[in-house]
Design a protein around this motif. Structure first.
Motif, PDB file in Angstrom:
ATOM      1  N   ARG A  11     -11.258  32.334  25.432  1.00  0.00           N
ATOM      2  CA  ARG A  11     -11.375  32.687  24.000  1.00  0.00           C
ATOM      3  C   ARG A  11     -10.711  31.497  23.242  1.00  0.00           C
ATOM      4  O   ARG A  11      -9.641  31.149  23.390  1.00  0.00           O
ATOM      5  CB  ARG A  11     -10.294  33.865  23.776  1.00  0.00           C
ATOM      6  N   ARG A  12     -11.362  30.709  22.643  1.00  0.00           N
ATOM      7  CA  ARG A  12     -11.040  29.688  21.698  1.00  0.00           C
ATOM      8  C   ARG A  12     -11.352  30.204  20.176  1.00  0.00           C
ATOM      9  O   ARG A  12     -12.374  30.893  20.035  1.00  0.00           O
ATOM     10  CB  ARG A  12     -11.705  28.349  22.125  1.00  0.00           C
ATOM     11  N   SER A  13     -10.466  29.414  19.252  1.00  0.00           N
ATOM     12  CA  SER A  13     -11.127  29.656  17.857  1.00  0.00           C
ATOM     13  C   SER A  13     -12.403  28.994  17.599  1.00  0.00           C
ATOM     14  O   SER A  13     -12.675  27.857  17.706  1.00  0.00           O
ATOM     15  CB  SER A  13      -9.851  29.165  17.099  1.00  0.00           C
ATOM     16  N   ARG A  15     -15.219  28.311  14.719  1.00  0.00           N
ATOM     17  CA  ARG A  15     -15.273  28.256  13.039  1.00  0.00           C
ATOM     18  C   ARG A  15     -16.573  27.901  12.827  1.00  0.00           C
ATOM     19  O   ARG A  15     -16.796  27.910  11.378  1.00  0.00           O
ATOM     20  CB  ARG A  15     -14.126  26.941  12.530  1.00  0.00           C
ATOM     21  N   LYS A  64      -7.586  30.204  -0.066  1.00  0.00           N
ATOM     22  CA  LYS A  64      -6.807  28.880   0.001  1.00  0.00           C
ATOM     23  C   LYS A  64      -7.611  27.704   0.251  1.00  0.00           C
ATOM     24  O   LYS A  64      -8.475  27.647   0.739  1.00  0.00           O
ATOM     25  CB  LYS A  64      -5.713  29.118   1.350  1.00  0.00           C
ATOM     26  N   TYR A  67      -8.164  25.349   5.850  1.00  0.00           N
ATOM     27  CA  TYR A  67      -8.219  26.091   6.877  1.00  0.00           C
ATOM     28  C   TYR A  67      -8.876  27.377   6.752  1.00  0.00           C
ATOM     29  O   TYR A  67      -8.487  28.182   7.292  1.00  0.00           O
ATOM     30  CB  TYR A  67      -6.787  26.362   7.462  1.00  0.00           C
ATOM     31  N   CYS A 113     -12.303  33.434  14.568  1.00  0.00           N
ATOM     32  CA  CYS A 113     -11.288  32.652  14.144  1.00  0.00           C
ATOM     33  C   CYS A 113     -10.456  33.512  13.239  1.00  0.00           C
ATOM     34  O   CYS A 113     -10.867  34.338  12.241  1.00  0.00           O
ATOM     35  CB  CYS A 113     -11.642  31.495  13.484  1.00  0.00           C
ATOM     36  N   TRP A 114      -9.078  33.245  13.324  1.00  0.00           N
ATOM     37  CA  TRP A 114      -8.145  34.089  12.533  1.00  0.00           C
ATOM     38  C   TRP A 114      -7.896  33.244  11.393  1.00  0.00           C
ATOM     39  O   TRP A 114      -7.464  31.962  11.542  1.00  0.00           O
ATOM     40  CB  TRP A 114      -6.869  34.137  13.325  1.00  0.00           C
ATOM     41  N   VAL A 115      -7.964  33.559  10.019  1.00  0.00           N
ATOM     42  CA  VAL A 115      -7.635  32.640   8.777  1.00  0.00           C
ATOM     43  C   VAL A 115      -6.486  33.658   8.204  1.00  0.00           C
ATOM     44  O   VAL A 115      -6.585  34.590   7.769  1.00  0.00           O
ATOM     45  CB  VAL A 115      -8.966  32.874   7.790  1.00  0.00           C
ATOM     46  N   GLU A 116      -5.329  32.997   8.201  1.00  0.00           N
ATOM     47  CA  GLU A 116      -4.141  33.382   7.591  1.00  0.00           C
ATOM     48  C   GLU A 116      -4.062  33.642   6.207  1.00  0.00           C
ATOM     49  O   GLU A 116      -4.525  32.417   5.498  1.00  0.00           O
ATOM     50  CB  GLU A 116      -2.841  32.545   8.151  1.00  0.00           C
ATOM     51  N   ARG A 157     -16.410  24.989  23.002  1.00  0.00           N
ATOM     52  CA  ARG A 157     -14.972  24.635  22.904  1.00  0.00           C
ATOM     53  C   ARG A 157     -14.567  24.763  24.261  1.00  0.00           C
ATOM     54  O   ARG A 157     -14.894  25.550  25.107  1.00  0.00           O
ATOM     55  CB  ARG A 157     -13.949  25.476  22.003  1.00  0.00           C
ATOM     56  N   ILE A 160      -9.114  27.010  27.787  1.00  0.00           N
ATOM     57  CA  ILE A 160      -7.780  26.698  27.850  1.00  0.00           C
ATOM     58  C   ILE A 160      -7.816  26.250  29.537  1.00  0.00           C
ATOM     59  O   ILE A 160      -8.210  26.845  30.305  1.00  0.00           O
ATOM     60  CB  ILE A 160      -6.843  27.796  27.547  1.00  0.00           C
TER      61      ILE A 160
HETATM   62  C1  LIG Z   1      -1.004  33.485  12.937  1.00  0.00           C
HETATM   63  C2  LIG Z   1      -2.447  32.464  13.188  1.00  0.00           C
HETATM   64  C3  LIG Z   1      -2.809  31.875  11.744  1.00  0.00           C
HETATM   65  C4  LIG Z   1      -3.999  30.913  12.047  1.00  0.00           C
HETATM   66  N1  LIG Z   1      -4.476  30.571  11.055  1.00  0.00           N
HETATM   67  C5  LIG Z   1      -5.580  29.945  10.851  1.00  0.00           C
HETATM   68  C6  LIG Z   1      -6.275  29.407   9.683  1.00  0.00           C
HETATM   69  O1  LIG Z   1      -5.704  29.861   8.590  1.00  0.00           O
HETATM   70  N2  LIG Z   1      -7.357  28.900   9.878  1.00  0.00           N
HETATM   71  C7  LIG Z   1      -7.695  28.437  10.874  1.00  0.00           C
HETATM   72  O2  LIG Z   1      -8.999  27.793  11.080  1.00  0.00           O
HETATM   73  N3  LIG Z   1      -7.280  28.816  12.164  1.00  0.00           N
HETATM   74  C8  LIG Z   1      -6.239  29.624  12.086  1.00  0.00           C
HETATM   75  N4  LIG Z   1      -5.525  30.119  13.478  1.00  0.00           N
HETATM   76  C9  LIG Z   1      -6.227  29.473  14.536  1.00  0.00           C
HETATM   77  C10 LIG Z   1      -5.445  28.507  15.379  1.00  0.00           C
HETATM   78  O3  LIG Z   1      -5.651  27.407  14.541  1.00  0.00           O
HETATM   79  C11 LIG Z   1      -5.733  28.377  16.788  1.00  0.00           C
HETATM   80  O4  LIG Z   1      -5.481  29.786  17.415  1.00  0.00           O
HETATM   81  C12 LIG Z   1      -5.044  27.325  17.156  1.00  0.00           C
HETATM   82  O5  LIG Z   1      -5.259  26.076  16.778  1.00  0.00           O
HETATM   83  C13 LIG Z   1      -5.211  27.398  18.929  1.00  0.00           C
HETATM   84  O6  LIG Z   1      -6.801  27.287  18.985  1.00  0.00           O
HETATM   85  P1  LIG Z   1      -7.454  28.336  19.999  1.00  0.00           P
HETATM   86  O7  LIG Z   1      -7.395  29.615  19.191  1.00  0.00           O
HETATM   87  O8  LIG Z   1      -8.870  27.667  20.200  1.00  0.00           O
HETATM   88  O9  LIG Z   1      -6.706  28.525  21.362  1.00  0.00           O
HETATM   89  C14 LIG Z   1      -4.631  30.869  13.175  1.00  0.00           C
HETATM   90  C15 LIG Z   1      -3.884  31.574  14.524  1.00  0.00           C
HETATM   91  C16 LIG Z   1      -2.902  32.285  14.225  1.00  0.00           C
HETATM   92  C17 LIG Z   1      -2.525  33.234  15.671  1.00  0.00           C
END
Ligand SMILES: Cc1cc2nc3c(=O)[nH]c(=O)nc-3n(C[C@H](O)[C@H](O)[C@H](O)COP(=O)(O)O)c2cc1C
Length: 181
Positions: A11-13, A15, A64, A67, A113-116, A157, A160
């Motif tokens: 699992r990787r982010s 985008r 925002k 990101y 992908c999580w976008v805060e 990606r 890990i």
């Molecule tokens: C609380 C949290 C907030 C995050 N916010 C953003 C974000 O706003 N934009 C984004 O592109 N990725 C965001 N991410 C993804 C992280 O950048 C990503 O999980 C981190 O770089 C590790 O990479 P991976 O998920 O591929 O292992 C967020 C992840 C978490 C857990």
């Protein structure tokens, strides 16, 4: 069949997504996963706003300045909100639901992908939460934690590497100084 451990390593982010829509049965599984999430005092303070309309996704992507790149071109975004009057652990409740959806998506071979949104701001210093609330008609009592985007992967990606995990962050028995903190 992959193991749960393999799923975690892979699992990787993600985008970047292809234009292929997500099958309705997969969308349902992702939402079902969210609704199984554990929550503080079993209050289930979370709610989920499912967005597939490209125009709305473009507008959400402007929540925002940086990101939020995965939002505009994603075929699906789930906005994770929680009732702040229902639980003092609303952030934790919503966070658990967000990651559970991401893991379900990974199990389906989808990227996410999580976008805060919480504690983030637009260029004009408007809180990102206010902007998203207004866009989606979300009542004031809901905190907006994040937007989770989903789609078929259009980038690769590396998984890990278990050899690079930060085991020094694990303390056995008692906390121990291991490096300059
Ligand atoms: C609380 C949290 C907030 C995050 N916010 C953003 C974000 O706003 N934009 C984004 O592109 N990725 C965001 N991410 C993804 C992280 O950048 C990503 O999980 C981190 O770089 C590790 O990479 P991976 O998920 O591929 O292992 C967020 C992840 C978490 C857990």
């Amino acid at each position: 069949m992959h193991s749960f451990h393999d799923l975690l390593l892979n699992r990787r982010s993600i985008r970047k997504y292809t234009s292929e829509p997500i099958a309705p049965e997969d969308v349902k599984l992702i939402l079902e996963a969210a609704l199984t999430s554990p929550s503080s005092k079993s209050q289930r303070s979370w709610q989920f706003v499912v967005v597939e309309d490209p125009e709305m996704l473009t507008q959400l992507g402007q929540c925002k300045p940086n990101y939020a790149t995965s939002v505009a071109k994603a075929p699906l975004a789930v906005v994770v909100i929680a009732d702040m009057t229902k639980s003092d652990a609303w952030i934790e409740d919503a966070s658990v639901a967000a990651i559970i959806m991401q893991l379900q998506a990974a199990d389906l071979g989808l990227g996410s992908c999580w976008v805060e949104v919480h504690n983030r701001f637009r260029d004009d210093n408007e809180p990102s939460e206010d902007y998203v609330r207004q866009l989606l008609d979300i009542p004031e009592k809901f905190g907006v934690l994040c937007i989770v985007t989903f789609g078929h992967k259009d980038e690769q990606r590396r998984p890990i590497d278990p050899a690079r995990l930060e085991w020094e962050k694990v303390h056995i028995g008692k906390w121990q100084q291991k490096q300059a903190e």
